[in-house]
Write a protein that holds these residues in place. Structure first.
Motif, mmCIF file in Angstrom:
data_model
loop_
_atom_site.group_PDB
_atom_site.id
_atom_site.type_symbol
_atom_site.label_atom_id
_atom_site.label_comp_id
_atom_site.label_asym_id
_atom_site.label_seq_id
_atom_site.Cartn_x
_atom_site.Cartn_y
_atom_site.Cartn_z
ATOM 1 N N ARG A 367 8.965 -2.805 -20.889
ATOM 2 C CA ARG A 367 9.043 -4.215 -20.504
ATOM 3 C C ARG A 367 8.821 -5.144 -21.690
ATOM 4 N N ASP A 368 7.910 -4.777 -22.603
ATOM 5 C CA ASP A 368 7.660 -5.655 -23.737
ATOM 6 C C ASP A 368 8.873 -5.734 -24.665
ATOM 7 N N LYS A 369 9.667 -4.652 -24.719
ATOM 8 C CA LYS A 369 10.873 -4.679 -25.540
ATOM 9 C C LYS A 369 11.942 -5.569 -24.892
ATOM 10 N N LEU A 370 12.052 -5.512 -23.561
ATOM 11 C CA LEU A 370 12.970 -6.413 -22.864
ATOM 12 C C LEU A 370 12.564 -7.862 -23.097
ATOM 13 N N ASN A 371 11.269 -8.112 -23.076
ATOM 14 C CA ASN A 371 10.777 -9.465 -23.345
ATOM 15 C C ASN A 371 11.192 -9.921 -24.745
ATOM 16 N N GLN A 372 11.132 -9.010 -25.716
ATOM 17 C CA GLN A 372 11.555 -9.339 -27.079
ATOM 18 C C GLN A 372 13.041 -9.671 -27.136
ATOM 19 N N ARG A 373 13.823 -8.985 -26.324
ATOM 20 C CA ARG A 373 15.255 -9.290 -26.285
ATOM 21 C C ARG A 373 15.476 -10.734 -25.810
ATOM 22 N N TYR A 374 14.732 -11.153 -24.805
ATOM 23 C CA TYR A 374 14.872 -12.530 -24.313
ATOM 24 C C TYR A 374 14.412 -13.546 -25.361
ATOM 25 N N LEU A 375 13.366 -13.212 -26.090
ATOM 26 C CA LEU A 375 12.916 -14.108 -27.155
ATOM 27 C C LEU A 375 13.992 -14.258 -28.223
ATOM 28 N N SER A 376 14.701 -13.155 -28.519
ATOM 29 C CA SER A 376 15.801 -13.234 -29.488
ATOM 30 C C SER A 376 16.959 -14.071 -28.945
ATOM 31 N N LEU A 377 17.216 -13.969 -27.646
ATOM 32 C CA LEU A 377 18.319 -14.705 -27.040
ATOM 33 C C LEU A 377 18.066 -16.210 -26.998
ATOM 34 N N ARG A 378 16.859 -16.627 -27.327
ATOM 35 C CA ARG A 378 16.551 -18.057 -27.432
ATOM 36 C C ARG A 378 16.937 -18.621 -28.792
ATOM 37 N N LYS A 379 17.264 -17.760 -29.757
ATOM 38 C CA LYS A 379 17.478 -18.200 -31.137
ATOM 39 C C LYS A 379 18.945 -18.539 -31.405
ATOM 40 N N ASP A 380 19.163 -19.319 -32.464
ATOM 41 C CA ASP A 380 20.520 -19.710 -32.857
ATOM 42 C C ASP A 380 21.378 -18.494 -33.177
ATOM 43 N N THR A 381 20.773 -17.450 -33.715
ATOM 44 C CA THR A 381 21.532 -16.250 -34.077
ATOM 45 C C THR A 381 22.123 -15.560 -32.853
ATOM 46 N N HIS A 382 21.604 -15.887 -31.686
ATOM 47 C CA HIS A 382 22.111 -15.334 -30.426
ATOM 48 C C HIS A 382 22.678 -16.441 -29.542
ATOM 49 N N GLY A 383 23.071 -17.548 -30.133
ATOM 50 C CA GLY A 383 23.724 -18.610 -29.387
ATOM 51 C C GLY A 383 22.817 -19.457 -28.513
ATOM 52 N N ARG A 384 21.488 -19.243 -28.599
ATOM 53 C CA ARG A 384 20.531 -19.998 -27.784
ATOM 54 C C ARG A 384 20.956 -20.007 -26.311
ATOM 55 N N ILE A 385 21.383 -18.864 -25.838
ATOM 56 C CA ILE A 385 21.926 -18.766 -24.488
ATOM 57 C C ILE A 385 20.827 -18.796 -23.424
ATOM 58 N N VAL A 386 19.609 -18.443 -23.859
ATOM 59 C CA VAL A 386 18.455 -18.381 -22.953
ATOM 60 C C VAL A 386 17.422 -19.412 -23.376
ATOM 61 N N ALA A 387 16.726 -19.975 -22.402
ATOM 62 C CA ALA A 387 15.608 -20.891 -22.665
ATOM 63 C C ALA A 387 14.315 -20.235 -22.181
ATOM 64 N N GLY A 388 13.228 -20.458 -22.916
ATOM 65 C CA GLY A 388 11.921 -19.950 -22.523
ATOM 66 C C GLY A 388 11.050 -21.057 -21.969
ATOM 67 N N HIS A 389 10.169 -20.704 -21.040
ATOM 68 C CA HIS A 389 9.332 -21.713 -20.384
ATOM 69 C C HIS A 389 7.857 -21.314 -20.394
ATOM 70 N N GLY A 390 7.479 -20.492 -21.361
ATOM 71 C CA GLY A 390 6.082 -20.102 -21.509
ATOM 72 C C GLY A 390 5.683 -18.976 -20.585
ATOM 73 N N ALA A 391 4.715 -18.174 -21.017
ATOM 74 C CA ALA A 391 4.117 -17.105 -20.204
ATOM 75 C C ALA A 391 5.157 -16.170 -19.603
ATOM 76 N N GLY A 392 6.191 -15.838 -20.380
ATOM 77 C CA GLY A 392 7.165 -14.851 -19.923
ATOM 78 C C GLY A 392 8.187 -15.355 -18.933
ATOM 79 N N TRP A 393 8.369 -16.659 -18.835
ATOM 80 C CA TRP A 393 9.381 -17.228 -17.936
ATOM 81 C C TRP A 393 10.635 -17.557 -18.730
ATOM 82 N N PHE A 394 11.809 -17.195 -18.158
ATOM 83 C CA PHE A 394 13.068 -17.410 -18.843
ATOM 84 C C PHE A 394 14.123 -17.957 -17.884
ATOM 85 N N SER A 395 15.133 -18.629 -18.467
ATOM 86 C CA SER A 395 16.271 -19.130 -17.693
ATOM 87 C C SER A 395 17.470 -19.201 -18.614
#
Length: 426
Positions: A367-395
């Motif tokens: 699960r922690d590795k999946l969480n890291q994937r979402y953190l990467s998907l928030r970055k420009d290098t991954h198109g900022r396709i995902v947004a983070g909302h703190g404490a492991g919340w994503f959209s």
């Protein structure tokens, strides 16, 4: 070919009339599920000084609702004026575009001939001029103040018959605070223009929230309408109208899967539907009911013709030298629910694990590795396709992307959403 009694030209005409993924809707009979919104706008426009602000996700149908409402309230000889905001245009340019709507487009774009030009200041417009080039091509000058902007609108209204409905679309593209402030000041003063001028603004939730927080008095002027994604039964109606005209049946399973993939966005239903009906038409056998091959063709056709920016964002997020499958599965898992925000524990237990069991040769990430994937998907290098909302919340940064992700998953045989609660389908 093989839909009885239907020719190639018949199908082209029927699809052009009812399925328009690249065009807006302007008539109420095609605006499924928006009757309540149309009624609210109708009543608001009968109230002196009341203006409309439609907000919601990109792709949910704000422009179609605005145009349909505007045409219903406009005189035949005075159709609505529709102008778009842009990243490089500000308040003055938008008002100028409203003024220039009076001038035939060929007069504005044709090259002027020789003979010298002159400027003409219109009386009563507080210095706002109509300039004429050497070919006497007129153009409304960009206003330099709030009063000049109001004068442009008064001038436009004076040249039209009946009520003037003006749509200002894509307000979210105005990025600077200074330009937004000018729009806010303008909105506060719209009632000074009189009952024959009405505005319909379209934007996202951020736009209306920012406006009402910084200018609470705008709340007395604006009727704010939150346009939500369509429920499944209304999405089905879009396709069933075409099927009935063709004399064919759409399987319930097909309707359910299309509405789940589209995630409440009519745009995707139009895209899938076009390809699905053409697949039925091209079938070598006589077709009276849709089947799995037609649905598959609908998905593949929608993927080929979907918005290029969504496709580019998805590819930037997932296409890496390593771990491409990890990023794809992370996005599919996030898209496996209609909830706008999801917590990593919910994603992992209720979506990600199920997806990996459907994929040959794939093993679960921790699960922690999946969480890291979402953190990467928030970055420009991954198109900022995902947004983070703190404490492991994503959209998803934009909800319309969730529908595209569902299309990609469906094309890979992953039918998202079926093992979740299907409330809202009726």
């Amino acid at each position: 070919m093989t839909i009885k009694g239907v020719t190639d030209e018949d199908l082209k005409a029927l699809l052009a009339e009812n399925l328009t993924p690249s065009d807006t809707i302007k008539t109420p009979e095609r605006l499924f599920g928006r009757e309540k919104n149309l009624r609210t706008i109708d009543r608001a426009l009968s109230s002196p000084g009341r203006q409309i602000f439609i907000y919601g996700d990109r792709g949910v149908g704000k422009t179609s609702l605005a145009l349909t409402s505007a045409y219903l309230h406009s005189a035949t000889l005075s159709p609505p004026i529709h102008v778009m905001c842009g990243r490089t245009s500000g308040f003055a340019q938008v008002v100028q575009a409203i003024g220039n709507a009076l001038i035939p487009v060929e007069d504005r774009v044709e090259k002027p001939g020789g003979g010298g030009g002159f400027n003409l200041t219109l009386p009563g417009l507080g210095g706002v001029g109509v300039s004429r080039a050497s070919k006497a091509v007129p153009a409304i000058a960009a206003p330099q103040s709030l009063n000049e902007a109001l004068d442009v609108i008064r001038y436009v209204a004076s040249k039209r018959n009946g009520k003037t409905i003006i749509i200002i679309d894509e307000m979210e593209r105005i990025e600077t605070a200074a330009e937004r402030e000018k729009f806010a000041e303008f909105i506060k003063n719209i009632p000074e223009l009189g009952a024959d001028v009405r505005f319909i603004f379209c934007g996202i939730a951020h736009d209306v929230d920012e406006l009402l927080q910084s200018h609470p008095s705008a709340g007395r002027i604006l009727e704010t309408i939150h346009l939500e994604r369509l429920k499944h039964n209304y999405l089905w109606q879009i396709l069933m109208v075409v099927a009935e005209r063709l004399g064919v049946e759409l399987q319930l399973e097909t309707l359910i899967r299309i509405s789940q993939v589209s995630d409440g966005f009519p745009h995707y239903v139009h895209l899938i539907g076009e390809s699905l009906f053409w697949s039925m038409f091209d079938d070598p056998e006589v077709v009276t009911k849709s089947g799995a091959p037609h649905f598959k063709a609908g998905i593949e056709g929608a993927l080929q013709r979907t918005e290029a920016t969504l496709r580019a964002q998805y590819d930037k997020a997932t296409q890496k030298y390593r771990n491409t499958a990890d990023y794809q599965e992370a996005l599919w898992a996030l898209a496996d629910s209609t909830s706008d925000r999801r917590q990593i524990a919910d994603i992992y237990e209720n979506s990600y694990k199920w997806i990996v069991t459907k994929r040959v040769g794939r093993t679960l990430m921790p699960r922690d590795k999946l969480n890291q994937r979402y953190l990467s998907l928030r970055k420009d290098t991954h198109g900022r396709i995902v947004a983070g909302h703190g404490a492991g919340w994503f959209s998803f940064r934009e909800n319309i992307m969730r529908g595209y992700v569902r299309l990609r998953a469906e094309a890979e045989g992953i039918n998202l959403g079926r093992h979740h609660n299907t409330a809202g389908m009726e």
